[in-house]
Design an enzyme around this catalytic site. Structure first.
Site, PDB file in Angstrom:
ATOM      1  N   HIS A 131      24.743 -50.024  96.855  1.00 28.25           N
ATOM      2  CA  HIS A 131      24.375 -49.308  95.742  1.00 28.25           C
ATOM      3  C   HIS A 131      23.178 -48.505  95.985  1.00 28.25           C
ATOM      4  O   HIS A 131      22.675 -48.709  96.983  1.00 28.25           O
ATOM      5  CB  HIS A 131      24.268 -49.611  94.361  1.00 28.25           C
ATOM      6  CG  HIS A 131      25.509 -50.343  93.555  1.00 28.25           C
ATOM      7  ND1 HIS A 131      26.291 -51.223  93.883  1.00 28.25           N
ATOM      8  CD2 HIS A 131      26.316 -49.291  92.802  1.00 28.25           C
ATOM      9  CE1 HIS A 131      27.502 -51.258  93.075  1.00 28.25           C
ATOM     10  NE2 HIS A 131      27.554 -50.215  92.461  1.00 28.25           N
ATOM     11  N   LYS A 135      19.002 -49.097  91.805  1.00 26.43           N
ATOM     12  CA  LYS A 135      19.807 -50.026  90.925  1.00 26.43           C
ATOM     13  C   LYS A 135      18.871 -51.346  90.947  1.00 26.43           C
ATOM     14  O   LYS A 135      18.299 -51.679  91.963  1.00 26.43           O
ATOM     15  CB  LYS A 135      21.187 -50.179  91.638  1.00 26.43           C
ATOM     16  CG  LYS A 135      21.846 -51.215  90.798  1.00 26.43           C
ATOM     17  CD  LYS A 135      23.527 -51.194  91.354  1.00 26.43           C
ATOM     18  CE  LYS A 135      24.445 -52.197  90.150  1.00 26.43           C
ATOM     19  NZ  LYS A 135      24.493 -51.632  88.951  1.00 26.43           N
TER      20      LYS A 135
END
Length: 242
Positions: A131, A135
């Protein structure tokens, strides 16, 4: 046409949800963020979509119960106490809580469950996710969803059979374990691979998210589907008819 309220409306996902609501022919009932009046939003909505923060979950559940409307929860980083609160609230209103609202990811979860049920524990399962650099939780909610699917397929408890954060001299991999690896960097919306590694062969089931709009569209499809359903816990598999 449904009136859908957005909890966490000023975040990136909130803006994507607003576009998805309009694109699906529904109406944005309004939005709230930290400190906002979620009960007032619930009173003018047919359904709520929550992509805010774990700390706000209980207040959001109470607002849905008070208005007697469904709520879809896409917030990640939830703990056991949050899941207990969701179970309690689901006695009153329909709730769908998921680590990923992408229709593609949820189909992938179904395929992972099926593969795990057919392959023995001599096939090692590793889940790799990547990600964007911003995040804050790991493994991702989607990785956990896929891990749960693999564990269900094998008829085991994920909490007792998972491995993550390997570093240093860890020893041999435990037979039947489900491994997790989390990568972070750049602006990656989300990539997940589930690797079944057997003797001299591998199977990889994977999904790549090119834009967060896939999560927004899936969330709105599910929120609209929840309207009119009786109280209870629902899953994206129910929306897909799996």
């Amino acid at each position: 046409m449904a009136r859908i309220g957005i909890i966490g409306s000023e975040g990136r996902m909130g803006h994507a949800l607003a576009r998805a609501i309009e694109g699906a022919g529904h109406e944005v009932a309004g939005g709230v963020d930290k400190g906002g009046d979620v009960a007032r939003l619930a009173d003018k909505s047919d359904a709520l979509v929550d992509f805010s923060a774990p700390a706000a979950l209980e207040a959001n559940l109470h607002a849905a119960i008070g208005a007697g409307i469904p709520i879809l929860i896409g917030t990640t980083g939830l703990e056991e106490r949050h899941f207990r609160a969701i179970d309690d609230a689901a006695r009153c209103v329909p709730i769908l809580q998921t680590g990923n609202t992408s229709l593609g990811v949820n189909l992938l979860s179904h395929l992972v469950r099926e593969a795990a049920s057919k392959l023995g524990d001599d096939w090692d399962i590793e889940i790799v996710e990547m990600h964007h650099r911003m995040k804050v939780d790991a493994p991702s909610g989607t990785a956990k969803l896929l891990g749960e699917a693999a564990a269900e397929g094998r008829g085991i408890d994920l909490a007792d059979n998972s491995e993550s954060g390997r570093d240093g001299h860890t020893g041999a991999r435990a037979r039947g374990a489900i491994g997790f690896a989390a990568l972070r960097g750049g602006t990656v919306a989300g990539e997940h691979s589930v690797i079944f590694a057997g003797e001299e062969e591998r199977i990889t089931l994977a999904h790549s998210a090119e834009n967060r709009m896939i999560f927004a569209r899936g969330a709105i499809t599910a929120a609209a589907w929840l309207i009119g359903k009786p109280g209870g816990r629902y899953a994206m598999a129910d929306v897909l008819g799996l």
